[in-house]
Design a protein around this motif. Structure first.
Motif, PDB file in Angstrom:
ATOM      1  N   ARG A  24       0.843  -1.197   0.000  1.00 32.57           N
ATOM      2  CA  ARG A  24       0.000   0.000   0.000  1.00 32.57           C
ATOM      3  C   ARG A  24       0.875   1.243   0.000  1.00 32.57           C
ATOM      4  O   ARG A  24       2.050   1.181   0.308  1.00 32.57           O
ATOM      5  N   ARG A  25       0.251   2.393  -0.340  1.00 30.87           N
ATOM      6  CA  ARG A  25       0.943   3.684  -0.310  1.00 30.87           C
ATOM      7  C   ARG A  25       0.334   4.564   0.759  1.00 30.87           C
ATOM      8  O   ARG A  25      -0.871   4.655   0.897  1.00 30.87           O
ATOM      9  N   SER A  26       1.201   5.255   1.482  1.00 30.06           N
ATOM     10  CA  SER A  26       0.782   6.173   2.526  1.00 30.06           C
ATOM     11  C   SER A  26       0.160   7.417   1.892  1.00 30.06           C
ATOM     12  O   SER A  26       0.668   7.936   0.910  1.00 30.06           O
ATOM     13  N   LYS A  27      -0.966   7.879   2.446  1.00 30.97           N
ATOM     14  CA  LYS A  27      -1.628   9.081   1.938  1.00 30.97           C
ATOM     15  C   LYS A  27      -1.499  10.250   2.892  1.00 30.97           C
ATOM     16  O   LYS A  27      -1.725  11.383   2.518  1.00 30.97           O
ATOM     17  N   GLN A  35       5.743   3.516   0.695  1.00 32.12           N
ATOM     18  CA  GLN A  35       5.043   2.238   0.640  1.00 32.12           C
ATOM     19  C   GLN A  35       5.197   1.484   1.958  1.00 32.12           C
ATOM     20  O   GLN A  35       6.180   1.644   2.670  1.00 32.12           O
ATOM     21  N   TRP A  37       3.497  -2.442   3.996  1.00 38.84           N
ATOM     22  CA  TRP A  37       2.646  -3.623   3.898  1.00 38.84           C
ATOM     23  C   TRP A  37       1.439  -3.409   4.806  1.00 38.84           C
ATOM     24  O   TRP A  37       1.588  -3.058   5.965  1.00 38.84           O
ATOM     25  N   GLY A  38       0.232  -3.619   4.275  1.00 40.64           N
ATOM     26  CA  GLY A  38      -0.993  -3.508   5.049  1.00 40.64           C
ATOM     27  C   GLY A  38      -1.807  -4.786   4.916  1.00 40.64           C
ATOM     28  O   GLY A  38      -1.755  -5.467   3.888  1.00 40.64           O
ATOM     29  N   SER A  40      -4.642  -7.402   4.180  1.00 38.37           N
ATOM     30  CA  SER A  40      -5.663  -7.498   3.129  1.00 38.37           C
ATOM     31  C   SER A  40      -7.075  -7.476   3.715  1.00 38.37           C
ATOM     32  O   SER A  40      -8.036  -7.282   2.980  1.00 38.37           O
ATOM     33  N   TYR A  42      -8.157  -5.203   5.850  1.00 44.97           N
ATOM     34  CA  TYR A  42      -8.481  -3.839   6.271  1.00 44.97           C
ATOM     35  C   TYR A  42      -9.884  -3.496   5.817  1.00 44.97           C
ATOM     36  O   TYR A  42     -10.254  -3.825   4.714  1.00 44.97           O
ATOM     37  N   THR A  48       0.011  -3.674  10.076  1.00 49.46           N
ATOM     38  CA  THR A  48       0.936  -3.100   9.089  1.00 49.46           C
ATOM     39  C   THR A  48       2.349  -3.607   9.367  1.00 49.46           C
ATOM     40  O   THR A  48       2.650  -4.080  10.454  1.00 49.46           O
TER      41      THR A  48
END
Length: 52
Positions: A24-27, A35, A37-38, A40, A42, A48
């Motif tokens: 995933r990418r941090s917003k 980037q 790992w989160g 699946s 969620y 994380t």
């Protein structure tokens, strides 16, 4: 009929629930667009892991 097979991108397990982790990418935060790992699962699981 065509069957689509989804390949696993990684073999990392969530540290909280054991499910597969996805990239995933941090917003938000200081490191936007970095980037990690989160989980699946969620938002049911918020596990994380950092990319090593």
């Amino acid at each position: 009929m065509q069957t689509t097979v989804r390949e696993k991108q990684n073999s990392i397990a969530c540290p909280r629930c054991g499910s597969e982790m996805v990239l995933r990418r941090s917003k938000k935060g200081g490191d936007q667009s970095s980037q990690f790992w989160g989980c699946s699962r969620y938002p049911r699981c918020r596990g994380t892991a950092n990319i090593a």
